[in-house]
Write a protein that holds these residues in place. Structure first.
Motif, PDB file in Angstrom:
ATOM      1  N   TYR A   1     -27.318 -44.356 -79.849  1.00  0.00           N
ATOM      2  CA  TYR A   1     -28.220 -43.290 -79.944  1.00  0.00           C
ATOM      3  C   TYR A   1     -29.547 -44.189 -81.020  1.00  0.00           C
ATOM      4  CZ  TYR A   1     -31.222 -39.511 -79.803  1.00  0.00           C
ATOM      5  OH  TYR A   1     -33.197 -38.832 -79.785  1.00  0.00           O
ATOM      6  N   GLU A   2     -29.383 -44.012 -82.237  1.00  0.00           N
ATOM      7  CA  GLU A   2     -29.686 -44.631 -83.306  1.00  0.00           C
ATOM      8  C   GLU A   2     -30.278 -45.728 -83.091  1.00  0.00           C
ATOM      9  OE1 GLU A   2     -26.708 -43.873 -86.096  1.00  0.00           O
ATOM     10  OE2 GLU A   2     -26.981 -41.894 -86.433  1.00  0.00           O
ATOM     11  N   ARG A   3     -29.949 -46.830 -82.370  1.00  0.00           N
ATOM     12  CA  ARG A   3     -30.025 -48.182 -82.389  1.00  0.00           C
ATOM     13  C   ARG A   3     -30.782 -48.467 -81.365  1.00  0.00           C
ATOM     14  NH1 ARG A   3     -24.641 -49.615 -82.382  1.00  0.00           N
ATOM     15  NH2 ARG A   3     -24.720 -50.164 -79.801  1.00  0.00           N
ATOM     16  N   GLY A   4     -31.434 -46.436 -80.848  1.00  0.00           N
ATOM     17  CA  GLY A   4     -32.532 -47.039 -78.948  1.00  0.00           C
ATOM     18  C   GLY A   4     -32.014 -47.836 -78.549  1.00  0.00           C
ATOM     19  N   ASP A   5     -30.710 -47.790 -78.035  1.00  0.00           N
ATOM     20  CA  ASP A   5     -30.072 -48.713 -76.845  1.00  0.00           C
ATOM     21  C   ASP A   5     -29.712 -46.794 -76.191  1.00  0.00           C
ATOM     22  OD1 ASP A   5     -30.345 -51.375 -77.852  1.00  0.00           O
ATOM     23  OD2 ASP A   5     -27.903 -50.945 -78.233  1.00  0.00           O
ATOM     24  N   SER A   6     -29.122 -47.437 -74.288  1.00  0.00           N
ATOM     25  CA  SER A   6     -28.932 -46.540 -73.836  1.00  0.00           C
ATOM     26  C   SER A   6     -27.635 -45.910 -74.200  1.00  0.00           C
ATOM     27  CB  SER A   6     -29.319 -46.570 -72.036  1.00  0.00           C
ATOM     28  OG  SER A   6     -28.518 -46.182 -71.183  1.00  0.00           O
ATOM     29  N   VAL A   7     -27.683 -44.870 -74.033  1.00  0.00           N
ATOM     30  CA  VAL A   7     -26.754 -44.015 -74.156  1.00  0.00           C
ATOM     31  C   VAL A   7     -25.713 -43.374 -73.422  1.00  0.00           C
ATOM     32  CG1 VAL A   7     -25.293 -41.516 -74.377  1.00  0.00           C
ATOM     33  CG2 VAL A   7     -26.777 -42.486 -76.183  1.00  0.00           C
ATOM     34  N   ASN A   8     -26.164 -43.203 -71.853  1.00  0.00           N
ATOM     35  CA  ASN A   8     -25.689 -43.544 -70.754  1.00  0.00           C
ATOM     36  C   ASN A   8     -25.164 -45.028 -70.099  1.00  0.00           C
ATOM     37  OD1 ASN A   8     -25.837 -43.070 -67.526  1.00  0.00           O
ATOM     38  ND2 ASN A   8     -27.850 -42.492 -67.149  1.00  0.00           N
ATOM     39  N   LEU A   9     -26.036 -45.878 -70.060  1.00  0.00           N
ATOM     40  CA  LEU A   9     -25.447 -47.064 -69.946  1.00  0.00           C
ATOM     41  C   LEU A   9     -24.314 -47.480 -70.566  1.00  0.00           C
ATOM     42  CD1 LEU A   9     -28.369 -49.243 -69.489  1.00  0.00           C
ATOM     43  CD2 LEU A   9     -26.966 -48.098 -68.012  1.00  0.00           C
ATOM     44  N   ALA A  10     -23.757 -47.020 -71.788  1.00  0.00           N
ATOM     45  CA  ALA A  10     -22.630 -47.404 -73.048  1.00  0.00           C
ATOM     46  C   ALA A  10     -21.894 -46.619 -72.413  1.00  0.00           C
ATOM     47  CB  ALA A  10     -23.281 -47.114 -74.335  1.00  0.00           C
ATOM     48  N   VAL A  11     -22.142 -45.423 -72.228  1.00  0.00           N
ATOM     49  CA  VAL A  11     -21.336 -44.644 -71.697  1.00  0.00           C
ATOM     50  C   VAL A  11     -20.460 -44.969 -70.501  1.00  0.00           C
ATOM     51  CG1 VAL A  11     -20.549 -41.773 -70.728  1.00  0.00           C
ATOM     52  CG2 VAL A  11     -22.128 -42.011 -72.741  1.00  0.00           C
ATOM     53  N   ILE A  12     -21.338 -45.430 -69.556  1.00  0.00           N
ATOM     54  CA  ILE A  12     -20.421 -45.437 -67.974  1.00  0.00           C
ATOM     55  C   ILE A  12     -20.016 -46.486 -68.044  1.00  0.00           C
ATOM     56  CG2 ILE A  12     -21.901 -45.975 -65.911  1.00  0.00           C
ATOM     57  CD1 ILE A  12     -21.973 -43.599 -66.453  1.00  0.00           C
ATOM     58  N   SER A  13     -20.516 -47.169 -68.824  1.00  0.00           N
ATOM     59  CA  SER A  13     -19.369 -48.870 -69.042  1.00  0.00           C
ATOM     60  C   SER A  13     -18.510 -48.991 -69.959  1.00  0.00           C
ATOM     61  CB  SER A  13     -20.198 -50.104 -70.147  1.00  0.00           C
ATOM     62  OG  SER A  13     -20.410 -49.538 -71.300  1.00  0.00           O
ATOM     63  N   GLY A  14     -17.882 -47.687 -70.710  1.00  0.00           N
ATOM     64  CA  GLY A  14     -17.055 -47.000 -71.460  1.00  0.00           C
ATOM     65  C   GLY A  14     -16.949 -48.289 -72.677  1.00  0.00           C
ATOM     66  N   THR A  15     -18.335 -48.316 -73.016  1.00  0.00           N
ATOM     67  CA  THR A  15     -18.577 -49.257 -74.884  1.00  0.00           C
ATOM     68  C   THR A  15     -17.485 -48.893 -75.665  1.00  0.00           C
ATOM     69  OG1 THR A  15     -19.943 -50.953 -73.651  1.00  0.00           O
ATOM     70  CG2 THR A  15     -19.543 -50.980 -75.724  1.00  0.00           C
ATOM     71  N   VAL A  16     -16.536 -49.461 -76.062  1.00  0.00           N
ATOM     72  CA  VAL A  16     -16.326 -48.686 -77.204  1.00  0.00           C
ATOM     73  C   VAL A  16     -16.200 -49.464 -78.608  1.00  0.00           C
ATOM     74  CG1 VAL A  16     -14.657 -47.228 -78.872  1.00  0.00           C
ATOM     75  CG2 VAL A  16     -15.102 -46.608 -76.994  1.00  0.00           C
ATOM     76  N   HIS A  17     -16.994 -49.537 -79.958  1.00  0.00           N
ATOM     77  CA  HIS A  17     -16.806 -50.559 -81.144  1.00  0.00           C
ATOM     78  C   HIS A  17     -16.491 -49.305 -82.204  1.00  0.00           C
ATOM     79  CE1 HIS A  17     -18.446 -53.869 -78.672  1.00  0.00           C
ATOM     80  NE2 HIS A  17     -19.782 -52.542 -78.518  1.00  0.00           N
ATOM     81  N   PHE A  18     -15.358 -50.446 -82.734  1.00  0.00           N
ATOM     82  CA  PHE A  18     -14.453 -50.272 -84.117  1.00  0.00           C
ATOM     83  C   PHE A  18     -15.321 -51.106 -85.250  1.00  0.00           C
ATOM     84  CE2 PHE A  18     -11.989 -48.643 -80.933  1.00  0.00           C
ATOM     85  CZ  PHE A  18     -11.948 -47.327 -80.829  1.00  0.00           C
ATOM     86  N   PRO A  19     -15.413 -50.008 -86.294  1.00  0.00           N
ATOM     87  CA  PRO A  19     -16.077 -51.057 -87.543  1.00  0.00           C
ATOM     88  C   PRO A  19     -15.088 -51.938 -87.804  1.00  0.00           C
ATOM     89  CG  PRO A  19     -16.453 -48.782 -87.949  1.00  0.00           C
ATOM     90  CD  PRO A  19     -15.851 -48.467 -86.359  1.00  0.00           C
ATOM     91  N   GLU A  20     -14.888 -53.038 -88.198  1.00  0.00           N
ATOM     92  CA  GLU A  20     -14.125 -54.087 -88.608  1.00  0.00           C
ATOM     93  C   GLU A  20     -13.293 -53.717 -90.164  1.00  0.00           C
ATOM     94  OE1 GLU A  20     -16.085 -58.531 -87.872  1.00  0.00           O
ATOM     95  OE2 GLU A  20     -15.906 -57.869 -85.700  1.00  0.00           O
ATOM     96  N   ASP A  21     -14.559 -53.414 -91.213  1.00  0.00           N
ATOM     97  CA  ASP A  21     -14.293 -53.215 -91.782  1.00  0.00           C
ATOM     98  C   ASP A  21     -12.977 -51.650 -92.856  1.00  0.00           C
ATOM     99  OD1 ASP A  21     -16.303 -51.862 -91.491  1.00  0.00           O
ATOM    100  OD2 ASP A  21     -17.255 -52.060 -93.810  1.00  0.00           O
ATOM    101  N   GLY A  22     -13.503 -50.931 -91.400  1.00  0.00           N
ATOM    102  CA  GLY A  22     -12.414 -49.462 -91.669  1.00  0.00           C
ATOM    103  C   GLY A  22     -10.970 -49.402 -92.448  1.00  0.00           C
ATOM    104  N   PRO A  23     -10.386 -49.073 -92.645  1.00  0.00           N
ATOM    105  CA  PRO A  23      -9.388 -48.409 -93.177  1.00  0.00           C
ATOM    106  C   PRO A  23      -8.199 -47.949 -92.273  1.00  0.00           C
ATOM    107  CG  PRO A  23      -9.950 -46.130 -93.614  1.00  0.00           C
ATOM    108  CD  PRO A  23     -11.348 -47.292 -92.701  1.00  0.00           C
ATOM    109  N   PHE A  24      -8.576 -47.930 -90.555  1.00  0.00           N
ATOM    110  CA  PHE A  24      -7.489 -47.145 -89.887  1.00  0.00           C
ATOM    111  C   PHE A  24      -7.209 -48.156 -89.367  1.00  0.00           C
ATOM    112  CE2 PHE A  24     -10.921 -44.015 -90.649  1.00  0.00           C
ATOM    113  CZ  PHE A  24     -10.125 -43.498 -91.353  1.00  0.00           C
TER     114      PHE A  24
END
Length: 318
Positions: free
Chosen positions: A255-278
């Motif tokens: 949402y903050e990037r201005g991209d479509s939340v609807n399309l992202a949710v329907i596609s199931g796209t989930v990105h995890f930060p590469e520098d995260g500690p988990f």
């Protein structure tokens, strides 16, 4: 009149003008506004006798239907009693909603006040310095949210879905124990959709009452003939866990990037930060819940079992 005298009158005027509300014989003095939403607002109030502080939720009703929705919320608060679900201290209605004479009524719900605020508030503060939560603390808080959902989903005789699970609807106690709140969107867990009219009605309700960046895919485009069940909450739960790891829902970033939340949710796209500690085990728990097809999504018992397995695995690591 001297300046001091005028100052005292002004101050006294401010004190005297403090709004007070009588609810079933108890007087509450309004201290400040805590938050506002599309249908309601929440004030910090103090009981005039005990001096104890509470959160007062006000729901403005413009019609008889609005009153029924508010009454339903009160009913859910009264019957859904669990350590991880917020309790209703008291409630009342004032006025009478009548669209013909353009009158409104107001529902008042007295709820406990949590000084720490919500999980959303807590994560926002920690996000400023990328102060990630310890994974054991994440899973401890997450487990409490799961227990609240399990109570709803297993409720007899009729299971309940929350339908607006998000970090802003989870309060935190002084010990950082989670307490699920805002039962205004709650509904029977299983809904049979028979035709386009039913589908559109549920879709409109979801658009109105379920936050977009935590909303399950099947509520964005409700099929004309289908069954919607409590696994809408499991999708939202996956977004909550992601937010506990990286401070926001994965779709808040979209949402903050201005991209479509609807399309992202329907596609199931989930990105995890590469520098995260988990590690991948934690990410896989998120993926386990964020299945686009609700029939592939687990029920709450399987989420709890997988979370317990992960906690046990972490406990064995030296």
């Amino acid at each position: 009149m001297n300046t001091l005298g005028l100052s005292m009158i002004v101050k006294m005027g401010c004190i005297c003008s403090k709004e007070s509300i009588d609810i079933n014989g108890s007087r509450y003095v309004v201290k400040e506004r805590l938050g506002e939403g599309g249908f309601s607002c929440v004030d910090l109030v103090e009981n005039a006798s005990s001096k104890k502080r509470y959160a007062l939720k006000r729901i403005t009703c413009h019609s008889i239907d609005d009153q029924k929705v508010a009454m339903q919320e009160i009913t859910y608060y009264k019957k859904l009693r669990h350590p991880n679900i917020i309790e209703l201290v008291d409630s009342t209605f004032k006025g009478s909603a009548d669209i013909v004479v353009q009158a409104t009524s107001e529902a008042f719900l007295v709820l406990p006040y949590y000084k720490r605020g919500t999980l959303h508030d807590y994560l926002t503060l920690r996000s400023f310095n990328k102060n990630y939560l310890d994974i054991k603390e994440v899973l401890r808080i997450f487990s409490g949210v799961c227990e609240a959902l399990k109570f709803l989903h297993d409720f007899t005789p009729d299971p309940v879905a929350h339908r607006d699970l998000k970090t802003a609807n989870v309060c935190l106690t002084e010990n950082l124990d989670p307490v699920l709140m805002d039962l205004g969107s709650c509904a029977p867990a299983k809904v049979q959709i028979c035709g386009a009219q039913d589908a559109q009605k549920l879709q409109d309700i979801a658009a109105e009452r379920s936050s977009m960046t935590y909303r399950a895919p099947e509520l964005f485009h409700v099929e004309s003939y289908c069954v919607i069940d409590q696994r809408t909450d499991i999708w939202s739960l996956g977004c909550v866990l992601y937010a506990m790891l990286y401070f926001k829902s994965p779709y808040d970033f979209v949402y903050e990037r201005g991209d479509s939340v609807n399309l992202a949710v329907i596609s199931g796209t989930v990105h995890f930060p590469e520098d995260g500690p988990f590690d991948e085990d934690v990410h896989n728990l998120v993926r386990f819940m964020l299945k686009v097809n609700p029939s592939e999504r687990p029920f709450i018992d399987k989420v709890i079992a997988k979370t317990t397995d992960l906690k046990n695995k972490l406990d064995t690591v030296v």
